[in-house]
Design an enzyme around this catalytic site. Structure first.
Site, PDB file in Angstrom:
ATOM      1  N   HIS A 174      -3.703   3.438  -5.624  1.00 19.15           N
ATOM      2  CA  HIS A 174      -3.885   2.218  -5.475  1.00 19.15           C
ATOM      3  C   HIS A 174      -4.017   0.953  -6.392  1.00 19.15           C
ATOM      4  O   HIS A 174      -4.231  -0.292  -6.229  1.00 19.15           O
ATOM      5  CB  HIS A 174      -5.095   2.105  -4.965  1.00 19.15           C
ATOM      6  N   TYR A 227      -8.983  -7.660  -4.712  1.00 19.35           N
ATOM      7  CA  TYR A 227      -8.163  -6.814  -5.129  1.00 19.35           C
ATOM      8  C   TYR A 227      -7.573  -8.130  -6.111  1.00 19.35           C
ATOM      9  O   TYR A 227      -6.162  -7.880  -6.711  1.00 19.35           O
ATOM     10  CB  TYR A 227      -7.067  -6.995  -4.315  1.00 19.35           C
ATOM     11  N   HIS A 230      -3.432  -9.293   3.241  1.00 17.74           N
ATOM     12  CA  HIS A 230      -4.694 -10.023   2.901  1.00 17.74           C
ATOM     13  C   HIS A 230      -5.310 -10.973   4.399  1.00 17.74           C
ATOM     14  O   HIS A 230      -4.390 -11.755   3.824  1.00 17.74           O
ATOM     15  CB  HIS A 230      -4.945 -10.130   1.197  1.00 17.74           C
ATOM     16  N   LYS A 250      -1.723  -2.034   8.158  1.00 18.55           N
ATOM     17  CA  LYS A 250      -2.666  -1.298   8.782  1.00 18.55           C
ATOM     18  C   LYS A 250      -3.757  -2.040   8.751  1.00 18.55           C
ATOM     19  O   LYS A 250      -4.724  -1.704   9.892  1.00 18.55           O
ATOM     20  CB  LYS A 250      -3.234  -1.090   6.888  1.00 18.55           C
ATOM     21  N   ARG A 298      -1.790  -2.221  -6.497  1.00 23.47           N
ATOM     22  CA  ARG A 298      -2.348  -3.101  -5.666  1.00 23.47           C
ATOM     23  C   ARG A 298      -2.574  -4.182  -6.040  1.00 23.47           C
ATOM     24  O   ARG A 298      -2.156  -5.238  -6.566  1.00 23.47           O
ATOM     25  CB  ARG A 298      -2.325  -2.925  -4.287  1.00 23.47           C
ATOM     26  N   ARG A 347       1.138  -0.888  -0.119  1.00 23.73           N
ATOM     27  CA  ARG A 347       0.311   0.321   0.239  1.00 23.73           C
ATOM     28  C   ARG A 347       0.577   1.235  -0.280  1.00 23.73           C
ATOM     29  O   ARG A 347       2.509   1.605   0.093  1.00 23.73           O
ATOM     30  CB  ARG A 347      -0.577   0.206   1.230  1.00 23.73           C
TER      31      ARG A 347
END
Length: 321
Positions: free
Chosen positions: A273, A308, A299, A218, A276, A193
């Site tokens: 983003h 994603y 993840h 995150k 990613r 990220r």
């Protein structure tokens, strides 16, 4: 400050505070009125809940802003949302008096004004969290949450934007010689990220083992990211001027620079983003399994990983034979 006066055969107490709704009560005896006034003012000073749970929504929002929000990773963004609620007319109301129908009206007004569903959902979730905190942690045990049964706008569909042929070359051409060029390549090679790239420190990069250690991500988990040969080459090309690899203060600075670069390159609908997304999809296309990809990208659930991941149908068709 409490004021006590007699009307008829009753003593009436009225307590007015700038940060709290007015509290009133009547007594037959003056002594009882004085005792209640003293105890109630003491409770208000301590921030304790009263029987009616009378407290301004603005008071709860400000307390949340000071004591809860700073502990979150998204503190800066949340400050803006709390300040927005503080400017709303509901903030000047007794928190217990706010009805679900008023929250529903706010939701509908925001939707009609064109605000994104994701933004409205975050705003409602924030207000709900304030009520929950007041009830379960601050002693307002009788305070009901008017957002408990409010229907949230449906979440937006996950983005499916990937780099098209020639777009990466066009981006690198306009970003050549800038920090952005290194950030773009590392985002694609590592699936990090923007915030993770900015937090990357030289002492957490092991060039021999080809890894980068992220102590605080995150989702709150530590992660060790394997580095490809291209990622290593990018890192080795960056001049060391401080403890962090990139001397950029905030993620939004990357987003703004990337937006300018896409305009110059004639590219539409692409966000930083999305790189990613591109990185995760490329890992699957290189035959990495789900656990391996999750280990690299960080993840925590298959559902989020699927959001994603966007494999090109034409590539899958080639594998079908």
């Amino acid at each position: 400050m409490a004021s006590i006066g007699k009307r008829g055969d009753k003593w009436h107490v009225r307590i007015c505070r700038k940060d709290h709704p007015t509290v009133c009560k009547s007594f037959t005896l003056l002594k009882d009125a004085q005792t209640w006034a003293k105890n109630t003012e003491l409770k208000l000073e301590r921030g304790e809940a009263l029987g009616r749970e009378t407290v301004l929504l603005s008071t709860l929002l400000q307390r949340y802003l000071i004591s809860v929000s700073p502990l979150k990773k998204g503190h800066k963004q949340e400050v803006s949302r709390i300040n927005s609620w503080l400017r709303h007319p509901l903030a000047s109301r007794d928190a217990a008096s706010i009805k679900p129908a008023e929250i529903s009206l706010y939701r509908d007004q925001q939707t009609k004004a064109g605000k994104a569903n994701a933004s409205i959902r975050i705003e409602l979730s924030l207000l709900s969290a304030v009520y929950k905190c007041a009830k379960h942690e601050w002693g307002y045990t009788l305070l009901s949450n008017p957002l408990s049964d409010i229907k949230r706008p449906p979440p937006a569909r996950g983005r499916e934007r990937r780099l098209e042929e020639g777009e990466l070359d066009a981006l690198m051409a306009v970003a050549e010689g800038t920090v952005l060029s290194s950030l773009i390549l590392l985002a694609i090679e590592t699936a990090m990220r923007a915030g993770e790239l900015l937090s990357l420190r030289w002492d957490n990069i092991n060039f021999e083992k080809r890894t980068a250690f992220l102590p605080d991500t995150k989702n709150g988990e530590r992660r060790i990211v394997p580095l490809s040969s291209k990622a290593l080459a990018v890192l080795k090309s960056i001049e060391r001027t401080g403890d962090t690899v990139f001397a950029v203060s905030a993620s939004y600075a990357i987003s703004n620079a990337f937006k300018r670069a896409t305009r110059r390159a004639g590219i539409t609908g692409l966000r930083f983003h999305d790189l990613r997304h591109e990185a995760v999809s490329r890992l699957f296309e290189r035959q990495f399994n789900t656990m391996e990809v999750a280990s690299i990208s960080g993840h925590k659930s298959l559902q989020m990983l699927q959001r994603y991941t966007h494999l090109r149908a034409e590539d899958l068709a080639q594998r079908l034979g």
